[in-house]
Design a protein around this motif. Structure first.
Motif, PDB file in Angstrom:
ATOM      1  N   HIS A 188       6.567  -0.363   7.139  1.00  0.00           N
ATOM      2  CA  HIS A 188       7.827  -0.074   6.454  1.00  0.00           C
ATOM      3  C   HIS A 188       7.799  -0.729   5.078  1.00  0.00           C
ATOM      4  N   TYR A 189       8.155   0.046   4.065  1.00  0.00           N
ATOM      5  CA  TYR A 189       8.233  -0.488   2.705  1.00  0.00           C
ATOM      6  C   TYR A 189       9.592  -0.142   2.125  1.00  0.00           C
ATOM      7  N   SER A 249      -6.392   6.120  -4.957  1.00  0.00           N
ATOM      8  CA  SER A 249      -5.326   6.381  -3.996  1.00  0.00           C
ATOM      9  C   SER A 249      -5.901   6.737  -2.623  1.00  0.00           C
ATOM     10  N   PHE A 250      -6.960   7.519  -2.610  1.00  0.00           N
ATOM     11  CA  PHE A 250      -7.608   7.869  -1.339  1.00  0.00           C
ATOM     12  C   PHE A 250      -8.152   6.628  -0.633  1.00  0.00           C
ATOM     13  N   CYS A 251      -8.834   5.754  -1.373  1.00  0.00           N
ATOM     14  CA  CYS A 251      -9.384   4.530  -0.774  1.00  0.00           C
ATOM     15  C   CYS A 251      -8.278   3.659  -0.186  1.00  0.00           C
ATOM     16  N   LEU A 252      -7.160   3.544  -0.904  1.00  0.00           N
ATOM     17  CA  LEU A 252      -6.044   2.756  -0.397  1.00  0.00           C
ATOM     18  C   LEU A 252      -5.416   3.401   0.834  1.00  0.00           C
ATOM     19  N   SER A 253      -5.403   4.726   0.883  1.00  0.00           N
ATOM     20  CA  SER A 253      -4.831   5.401   2.054  1.00  0.00           C
ATOM     21  C   SER A 253      -5.668   5.147   3.304  1.00  0.00           C
ATOM     22  N   ILE A 254      -6.991   4.994   3.119  1.00  0.00           N
ATOM     23  CA  ILE A 254      -7.864   4.651   4.248  1.00  0.00           C
ATOM     24  C   ILE A 254      -7.501   3.264   4.780  1.00  0.00           C
ATOM     25  N   LEU A 255      -7.313   2.308   3.867  1.00  0.00           N
ATOM     26  CA  LEU A 255      -6.912   0.957   4.276  1.00  0.00           C
ATOM     27  C   LEU A 255      -5.565   0.979   4.987  1.00  0.00           C
ATOM     28  N   GLN A 256      -4.652   1.788   4.492  1.00  0.00           N
ATOM     29  CA  GLN A 256      -3.329   1.875   5.097  1.00  0.00           C
ATOM     30  C   GLN A 256      -3.408   2.434   6.516  1.00  0.00           C
ATOM     31  N   LEU A 257      -4.172   3.501   6.702  1.00  0.00           N
ATOM     32  CA  LEU A 257      -4.312   4.085   8.035  1.00  0.00           C
ATOM     33  C   LEU A 257      -4.980   3.099   8.992  1.00  0.00           C
ATOM     34  N   ALA A 258      -5.977   2.381   8.496  1.00  0.00           N
ATOM     35  CA  ALA A 258      -6.643   1.382   9.337  1.00  0.00           C
ATOM     36  C   ALA A 258      -5.662   0.307   9.778  1.00  0.00           C
ATOM     37  N   ALA A 259      -4.764  -0.115   8.871  1.00  0.00           N
ATOM     38  CA  ALA A 259      -3.765  -1.132   9.224  1.00  0.00           C
ATOM     39  C   ALA A 259      -2.806  -0.614  10.287  1.00  0.00           C
ATOM     40  N   VAL A 260      -2.410   0.655  10.188  1.00  0.00           N
ATOM     41  CA  VAL A 260      -1.491   1.236  11.180  1.00  0.00           C
ATOM     42  C   VAL A 260      -2.160   1.339  12.539  1.00  0.00           C
ATOM     43  N   VAL A 261      -3.400   1.828  12.557  1.00  0.00           N
ATOM     44  CA  VAL A 261      -4.117   1.980  13.824  1.00  0.00           C
ATOM     45  C   VAL A 261      -4.378   0.627  14.465  1.00  0.00           C
ATOM     46  N   GLN A 262      -4.741  -0.358  13.648  1.00  0.00           N
ATOM     47  CA  GLN A 262      -5.047  -1.692  14.172  1.00  0.00           C
ATOM     48  C   GLN A 262      -3.808  -2.368  14.750  1.00  0.00           C
ATOM     49  N   SER A 263      -2.670  -2.248  14.063  1.00  0.00           N
ATOM     50  CA  SER A 263      -1.450  -2.908  14.518  1.00  0.00           C
ATOM     51  C   SER A 263      -0.736  -2.126  15.615  1.00  0.00           C
ATOM     52  N   GLY A 264      -0.922  -0.802  15.627  1.00  0.00           N
ATOM     53  CA  GLY A 264      -0.219   0.025  16.600  1.00  0.00           C
ATOM     54  C   GLY A 264       1.249   0.216  16.288  1.00  0.00           C
ATOM     55  N   GLU A 265       1.673  -0.228  15.109  1.00  0.00           N
ATOM     56  CA  GLU A 265       3.074  -0.113  14.698  1.00  0.00           C
ATOM     57  C   GLU A 265       3.160   0.518  13.307  1.00  0.00           C
ATOM     58  N   ALA A 266       4.315   1.098  13.030  1.00  0.00           N
ATOM     59  CA  ALA A 266       4.531   1.728  11.734  1.00  0.00           C
ATOM     60  C   ALA A 266       4.705   0.675  10.641  1.00  0.00           C
ATOM     61  N   LEU A 322       0.797  -1.219   0.000  1.00  0.00           N
ATOM     62  CA  LEU A 322       0.000   0.000   0.000  1.00  0.00           C
ATOM     63  C   LEU A 322       0.837   1.281   0.000  1.00  0.00           C
ATOM     64  N   PRO A 323       1.903   1.369   0.787  1.00  0.00           N
ATOM     65  CA  PRO A 323       2.649   2.640   0.809  1.00  0.00           C
ATOM     66  C   PRO A 323       3.111   3.113  -0.558  1.00  0.00           C
ATOM     67  N   VAL A 324       3.584   2.196  -1.392  1.00  0.00           N
ATOM     68  CA  VAL A 324       4.080   2.616  -2.709  1.00  0.00           C
ATOM     69  C   VAL A 324       2.945   2.735  -3.725  1.00  0.00           C
ATOM     70  N   LEU A 325       1.911   1.916  -3.608  1.00  0.00           N
ATOM     71  CA  LEU A 325       0.791   2.008  -4.545  1.00  0.00           C
ATOM     72  C   LEU A 325       0.081   3.358  -4.429  1.00  0.00           C
ATOM     73  N   ILE A 326      -0.033   3.860  -3.217  1.00  0.00           N
ATOM     74  CA  ILE A 326      -0.718   5.138  -2.996  1.00  0.00           C
ATOM     75  C   ILE A 326      -0.009   6.263  -3.727  1.00  0.00           C
ATOM     76  N   VAL A 327       1.311   6.171  -3.858  1.00  0.00           N
ATOM     77  CA  VAL A 327       2.095   7.190  -4.552  1.00  0.00           C
ATOM     78  C   VAL A 327       2.124   6.935  -6.059  1.00  0.00           C
TER      79      VAL A 327
END
Length: 508
Positions: free
Chosen positions: A65-66, A46-63, A9-14
């Motif tokens: 890395h790509y 890109s916006f939809c994928l960024s929502i998924l990415q933020l949800a993954a970060v919040v759920q895991s509690g960790e950053a 997701l990090p690179v796809l969003i860009v």
């Protein structure tokens, strides 16, 4: 979906907006509207994928890395997504998509000139690509590359604006080049001291560096570089003209988002890379605090002098950027939380206000507040959104602007910095003065708006008058900005405690 969200997701969003920018002229060769639709679609994906990415970060509690190309740092380029930049990436992609949609009536597809619209949409998509990359990267030099993509796109969108746009773009080019050079010089000094460009590795190696004068010089270069890019007083010289004369449809993105991401980059350097225990850090933050206070007062007072709507908004932005820098100068949890929340809230407030400015220009050619007399009768939705956004800028509850200032005040009180609290109150009162002057013109002024007098203009505007005050592609972003200001205000606790707390506390 878990594999995609956690890995790519990090690179796809860009990359997706970048693909939209490249494909836009090619598709426009076959169909004038196809390129525009490709960019709008790419930005929404890109916006939809960024929502998924933020949800993954919040759920895991960790950053997240790509590693680009599979090369791990410090040898390769790394994208790092945590709670702070995860929410900023959502912000950039969302406002980018809304702005692309908003631009549609201004850049109608024309079979006789298919690349006119394509050129605009390609530059806009490149701007979003640069901002997303700048927000995502964990590499100091890669940040410079994305910063230049943003700058080049900004030059183009300003130059194709109003009559004085090329002059404003040239001024931005000169000052922006100085800012980029100062940033690059600062990064070069840090590289000479540590031998690395990866931000996490920089943070580790700087702890063993004894050459403090070199580090202080690098910090000074970074303050100047970021200060120019974010239009922090007194390094703001390019900003008023750029915001006043840029392309009316792209101006919301330039004013609302483009100057906020360098502010995030400043946070990343001064709180995630440099050790807060270094003796010179207090001096650096005091300097940033002075610049912030002067910028808040200067921007608010200058806004009082003008009756051109965009000029008022432009000088207001100088003061609003000062709030963000003030949060960094405060330096505790509430200060940083207030600064990040203000990045989010001001992005929607100022983007929305520039949406209303563009809507007034599109419907009636309004540039000055004196021309707003009784316009609410013809454009009630746009004027209603303007009121909500302006009240949030002033800092009234329950809007987002109130809560970002509230956290800044809490942080200042916690540090005993009562001067900062006084400045927040004074600037809010000054904001009330110039925005209530606009309300007075809009609701109580003598009627000045009239329907188009020429047949050509009537034909151009006729479709906007049959059902809505402006086309739905413009009205939806205007309403969305106003609703987001309310939502951010009501949801401020979740953002601060649920999304930002772990990341911010981890760097303090």
């Amino acid at each position: 979906m878990n594999f995609i969200s956690m890995t790519h997701l990090p690179v796809l969003i860009v990359i997706i907006p970048l693909c939209g920018a490249v494909l836009c002229p090619l598709l426009s060769h076959f169909s004038p509207a196809a390129g525009k639709k490709a960019v709008i679609g790419a930005l929404f994906v890109s916006f939809c994928l960024s929502i998924l990415q933020l949800a993954a970060v919040v759920q895991s509690g960790e950053a997240l890395h790509y590693y680009l190309g599979g090369w791990k740092p410090p040898y390769g380029i790394e994208f790092v997504i945590d709670g702070v930049n995860g929410i900023i990436i959502v912000l950039v992609s969302f406002i980018g998509a809304m702005t692309a949609l908003f631009s549609s009536p201004f850049e109608e597809a024309d079979k006789t000139a298919p690349f006119k619209s394509a050129g605009y949409y390609s530059i806009l998509s490149f701007l979003v690509t640069g901002l997303l990359g700048l927000s995502s990267t964990g590499d100091a030099f890669n940040l410079y590359v994305f910063m230049e993509i943003v700058a080049l796109s900004g030059y183009g969108l300003i130059a194709i604006g109003e009559e004085k746009g090329p002059i404003a773009a040239f001024r931005y080019l000169l000052t922006g080049t100085i800012g980029a050079s100062m940033y690059l010089l600062g990064v070069g000094l840090l590289y000479s001291a540590t031998g690395t460009l990866n931000m996490a590795d920089l943070a580790l190696r700087l702890k063993d560096v004894d050459n403090m004068p070199l580090i202080v010089f690098a910090m000074a270069c970074l303050v100047v570089g970021f200060g120019i890019k974010m239009a922090l007083f007194p390094l703001h010289g390019w900003q008023p003209a750029a915001h006043s004369y840029a392309h009316p449809a792209a101006d919301p993105m330039i004013a609302g988002v483009m100057i906020k991401i360098p502010a995030y980059a400043m946070f990343r350097f001064f709180f995630c890379i440099f050790d807060s225990s270094l003796p010179m850090m207090k001096t650096i933050f005091n300097i940033i605090g002075i610049m912030a206070v002067l910028g808040i007062l200067y921007g608010s007072l200058k806004a009082l002098r003008y009756d051109k709507y965009n000029k008022i908004l432009a000088y207001s932005s100088i003061g609003q950027v000062g709030y963000i820098a003030l949060g960094f100068a405060i330096g505790n949890f509430y200060g940083i939380a207030g600064a990040v929340l203000h990045i989010l809230s001001h992005a929607f407030m100022k983007t929305g206000l520039f949406y209303t400015s563009a809507a007034f220009k599109y419907r009636y050619g309004i540039h000055y507040t004196d021309q707003l007399g009784q316009v609410y009768r013809k454009m009630p939705v746009t004027c209603g959104a303007l009121v909500v956004l302006a009240l949030s800028m002033i800092g009234l509850p329950p809007f987002a602007g109130f809560f970002s200032k509230w956290y800044l005040a809490l942080g200042a009180i916690e540090n005993g910095q009562y001067l900062y609290v006084a400045v927040l109150i004074i600037s809010s009162l000054l904001s009330a003065v110039y925005f209530f002057r606009i309300f007075e013109k809009m609701f109580m002024g003598e009627k000045t708006v009239s329907e188009p007098s020429t047949q050509e203009e009537s034909l151009r505007q006729g479709k906007t008058q049959s059902r809505t005050e402006v086309p739905l592609s413009m009205l939806i972003p205007v309403l969305t900005a106003a609703l987001m200001v309310i939502a951010l205000g009501l949801g401020n606790s979740f953002i601060v405690n649920g999304v930002l707390r772990n990341t911010v506390m981890g760097v303090l």
